[in-house]
Design a protein around this motif. Sequence first.
Motif, short mmCIF file in Angstrom:
data_model
loop_
_atom_site.label_atom_id
_atom_site.label_comp_id
_atom_site.label_asym_id
_atom_site.label_seq_id
_atom_site.Cartn_x
_atom_site.Cartn_y
_atom_site.Cartn_z
N ARG A 91 0.84 -1.20 0.00
CA ARG A 91 0.00 0.00 0.00
C ARG A 91 0.87 1.24 0.00
O ARG A 91 1.68 1.46 0.90
N LYS A 92 0.71 2.08 -1.02
CA LYS A 92 1.42 3.35 -1.10
C LYS A 92 0.51 4.46 -0.59
O LYS A 92 -0.56 4.69 -1.12
N VAL A 93 0.94 5.16 0.44
CA VAL A 93 0.14 6.24 1.00
C VAL A 93 1.04 7.45 1.22
O VAL A 93 2.16 7.32 1.72
N GLU A 94 0.55 8.63 0.83
CA GLU A 94 1.37 9.83 0.91
C GLU A 94 0.47 11.06 0.89
O GLU A 94 -0.66 11.02 0.38
N ASP A 95 0.99 12.17 1.45
CA ASP A 95 0.31 13.46 1.37
C ASP A 95 0.79 14.20 0.13
O ASP A 95 1.99 14.27 -0.13
N TYR A 96 -0.17 14.79 -0.60
CA TYR A 96 0.16 15.51 -1.84
C TYR A 96 -0.34 16.94 -1.73
O TYR A 96 -1.54 17.19 -1.54
N LEU A 97 0.59 17.90 -1.84
CA LEU A 97 0.21 19.30 -1.80
C LEU A 97 -0.67 19.64 -3.00
O LEU A 97 -0.41 19.18 -4.11
N VAL A 98 -1.70 20.44 -2.76
CA VAL A 98 -2.64 20.80 -3.82
C VAL A 98 -2.34 22.20 -4.34
O VAL A 98 -1.66 23.00 -3.69
N THR A 99 -2.84 22.49 -5.52
CA THR A 99 -2.80 23.84 -6.08
C THR A 99 -4.08 24.56 -5.67
O THR A 99 -5.18 24.11 -6.00
N ARG A 100 -3.95 25.63 -4.93
CA ARG A 100 -5.15 26.33 -4.45
C ARG A 100 -5.75 27.18 -5.56
O ARG A 100 -5.04 27.79 -6.36
N LEU A 101 -7.07 27.23 -5.59
CA LEU A 101 -7.79 27.96 -6.63
C LEU A 101 -8.63 29.09 -6.07
O LEU A 101 -9.13 29.92 -6.84
N VAL A 102 -8.81 29.14 -4.74
CA VAL A 102 -9.59 30.21 -4.11
C VAL A 102 -8.90 30.64 -2.83
O VAL A 102 -8.03 29.93 -2.29
N ASP A 103 -9.27 31.81 -2.34
CA ASP A 103 -8.76 32.28 -1.06
C ASP A 103 -9.27 31.37 0.06
O ASP A 103 -10.39 30.86 0.00
N GLY A 104 -8.46 31.22 1.08
CA GLY A 104 -8.84 30.36 2.20
C GLY A 104 -8.14 29.02 2.18
O GLY A 104 -7.97 28.39 3.22
N VAL A 105 -7.73 28.57 0.99
CA VAL A 105 -6.95 27.34 0.89
C VAL A 105 -5.49 27.70 1.14
O VAL A 105 -4.91 28.50 0.40
N LYS A 106 -4.90 27.13 2.17
CA LYS A 106 -3.54 27.50 2.56
C LYS A 106 -2.50 26.89 1.63
O LYS A 106 -2.76 25.92 0.92
N ASP A 107 -1.29 27.49 1.66
CA ASP A 107 -0.19 26.95 0.86
C ASP A 107 0.19 25.54 1.30
O ASP A 107 0.79 24.79 0.54
N THR A 108 -0.14 25.21 2.54
CA THR A 108 0.18 23.88 3.07
C THR A 108 -0.94 22.87 2.86
O THR A 108 -0.85 21.73 3.33
#
Length: 235
Positions: A91-108
């Motif tokens: 099982r491969k499990v990992e956290d993937y940073l997202v690209t934010r598209l609106v205000d309120g979504v943090k860089d993390t």
Amino acid sequence: MPVVIEVLMGRHFFVEPPNCYATFTCGGQEYTTDTHHNATNPKWPNCKYELAYDGQPISIDFAIMQRKSREERVKIASVTVKWEHFLPGLRKVEDYLVTRLVDGVKDTAAIRAAATLLPEGIVGAPERPQGPRRKALFVGICYAGTESYLPKCHEDAEKMKNYFCGHWGFNDTPEDTKVLMDGEGASESSRPTRDNIKAGMKQRGQMVMVVVCCTPVSLQPAVISFGYLVLFVFP
């Protein structure tokens, strides 16, 4: 051999209201997690999807959606996840940073996803734990066009449904939580008639909770007061 994709959780989605879910499309079919209401770090337990695997690398575009109202959905973030190689049963499990598209979504902000290639001889995704499902029927009656008009009952019914889903473990699906409302725009099947209420209770089987909202006082977003509700529990 099939591969099982899991969407486990997200973090740092500070949007208002923070009602988020994840979705992706693979092989022409769309897959969607449950909505985690009022959670800036949403969790999507047991969201597992079995996909066909042909031995090639897998690339999936995930979208994080915000449920702003009963009808309105907004895409607030996205990320492309690629799995190059698999070992059967690993099982491969990992956290993937997202690209934010609106205000309120943090860089993390990120989502946690997992992929497992099922070994030969094993068929089907891991089963979800079996247990009683909580089901509820919410009824909002405003009596529009009459002297008894109560302007906030539709809003109260929606808030109660969101509260039950976000805090009491109810699933936000038409099969588990149904809302009936009166008004000109309501379809015949979604009106709070005697027959529709009886049908809604019957469809939900033996374990059903019915919440009737018919009060002129609106509930505050973070406060639920049963003083203005009629609550029936049917064993």
